[in-house]
Design a protein around this motif. Structure first.
Motif, PDB file in Angstrom:
ATOM      1  N   GLU A  27      36.180 -34.564  34.252  1.00 34.26           N
ATOM      2  CA  GLU A  27      35.732 -32.527  33.872  1.00 34.26           C
ATOM      3  C   GLU A  27      34.604 -32.341  35.596  1.00 34.26           C
ATOM      4  O   GLU A  27      34.472 -31.210  35.659  1.00 34.26           O
ATOM      5  CB  GLU A  27      34.294 -32.455  33.263  1.00 34.26           C
ATOM      6  N   ASN A  28      34.742 -33.299  36.271  1.00 34.86           N
ATOM      7  CA  ASN A  28      33.759 -32.825  37.557  1.00 34.86           C
ATOM      8  C   ASN A  28      34.740 -31.813  37.869  1.00 34.86           C
ATOM      9  O   ASN A  28      33.734 -31.312  39.053  1.00 34.86           O
ATOM     10  CB  ASN A  28      33.422 -34.368  38.467  1.00 34.86           C
ATOM     11  N   SER A  29      35.860 -31.822  38.354  1.00 34.46           N
ATOM     12  CA  SER A  29      36.427 -31.831  39.242  1.00 34.46           C
ATOM     13  C   SER A  29      37.220 -30.289  38.915  1.00 34.46           C
ATOM     14  O   SER A  29      37.358 -28.802  39.428  1.00 34.46           O
ATOM     15  CB  SER A  29      38.462 -31.940  39.452  1.00 34.46           C
ATOM     16  N   ARG A  30      36.191 -29.415  37.280  1.00 32.05           N
ATOM     17  CA  ARG A  30      36.489 -28.292  36.523  1.00 32.05           C
ATOM     18  C   ARG A  30      35.295 -27.405  37.167  1.00 32.05           C
ATOM     19  O   ARG A  30      34.862 -26.840  36.137  1.00 32.05           O
ATOM     20  CB  ARG A  30      37.524 -28.410  36.113  1.00 32.05           C
ATOM     21  N   ASP A  31      33.912 -28.393  37.813  1.00 33.88           N
ATOM     22  CA  ASP A  31      32.767 -28.402  37.320  1.00 33.88           C
ATOM     23  C   ASP A  31      32.664 -26.962  37.683  1.00 33.88           C
ATOM     24  O   ASP A  31      32.462 -26.864  39.837  1.00 33.88           O
ATOM     25  CB  ASP A  31      31.918 -28.910  37.150  1.00 33.88           C
ATOM     26  N   PHE A  32      32.293 -25.179  37.907  1.00 30.93           N
ATOM     27  CA  PHE A  32      32.309 -24.441  38.533  1.00 30.93           C
ATOM     28  C   PHE A  32      31.262 -24.472  39.754  1.00 30.93           C
ATOM     29  O   PHE A  32      31.444 -24.616  40.757  1.00 30.93           O
ATOM     30  CB  PHE A  32      32.736 -22.829  37.785  1.00 30.93           C
ATOM     31  N   LEU A  33      29.828 -25.285  38.824  1.00 30.71           N
ATOM     32  CA  LEU A  33      28.570 -25.370  40.011  1.00 30.71           C
ATOM     33  C   LEU A  33      28.582 -26.147  41.068  1.00 30.71           C
ATOM     34  O   LEU A  33      28.432 -26.399  41.584  1.00 30.71           O
ATOM     35  CB  LEU A  33      27.518 -25.326  38.727  1.00 30.71           C
ATOM     36  N   ARG A  34      29.292 -27.596  40.612  1.00 30.16           N
ATOM     37  CA  ARG A  34      28.813 -28.902  41.524  1.00 30.16           C
ATOM     38  C   ARG A  34      30.467 -28.084  42.545  1.00 30.16           C
ATOM     39  O   ARG A  34      30.008 -28.449  43.301  1.00 30.16           O
ATOM     40  CB  ARG A  34      30.102 -29.571  40.032  1.00 30.16           C
TER      41      ARG A  34
END
Length: 210
Positions: A169-176
């Motif tokens: 999910e990291n690549s889809r996390d808006f804050l990250r």
């Protein structure tokens, strides 16, 4: 006056050699970046649990928590690598069912009654801190993460979020995604089997305060 036409070239050679020596000399410390600020989020506890120690996996009544037990540790440092002692380190996260200990979290899954959800500790003389918690799980719309807040005398308070290396999910996390590549690397750590207990995980997160 006698001229030295080769002097600029020599200077360039000397400077290049000095730069090379700096790059390869043992003991040279790579430049640190401050741990990036991120939003506190809507689910910082609005009612603190009675149990607020650094072990989030077992409450005072003895109920064990669900999830993958993790030893989370690290050091609080400044940009020069000097330990920041007596810093107040807080963490909070959702339980294994994706529920926060917050009245506004009305998720469909039942809350894990054995998970503390929030904990705090103080860094020691070497800047070290330690928590026992669980490996974070995905939350609707978010990658797995742990919220971290640090306060130390004479320093600007830091609020950030810790991410799991390799989480899909990291690549889809808006804050990250708002962070630079260097900043993402600073707040993303692996969760690996613990050397001390094969049933548990371990993660190390060093926090750098500006």
């Amino acid at each position: 006056m006698h001229q030295h036409p080769k002097l600029p070239a020599r200077r360039r050679l000397i400077l290049a050699a000095a730069g090379l020596a700096t790059a390869v000399l043992p003991g040279v410390v790579a430049a640190r970046i401050a741990t990036p600020q991120q939003m506190r989020g809507p689910f910082y506890p609005d009612r603190m649990p009675l149990d607020q120690d650094n072990d989030l996996t077992r409450l005072m009544d003895g109920n064990p928590s669900q999830g993958e037990i993790t030893d989370l540790s690290g050091r609080v440092l400044d940009l020069d690598g000097t330990p920041v002692k007596d810093a107040l380190v807080e963490i909070w996260q959702c339980d294994a069912n994706g529920r926060y200990i917050h009245s506004g979290d009305e998720g469909g899954q039942p809350r894990d009654p054995g998970f503390q959800g929030y904990g705090k500790t103080r860094s020691d003389s070497d800047g070290g801190y330690r928590f026992r918690t669980i490996k974070p799980v995905p939350y609707p719309g978010r990658a797995p993460h742990i919220h971290v807040a640090v306060r130390a005398p004479g320093r600007k308070p830091l609020v950030t979020q810790l991410y799991v290396d390799g989480a899909g999910e990291n690549s889809r996390d808006f804050l990250r995604s708002l962070l630079s590549a260097e900043e993402r690397a600073a707040v993303t750590v692996p969760f690996r089997p613990s050397d001390n207990d094969s049933k548990h995980l371990a993660a190390r997160f060093d926090i750098v305060m500006a």
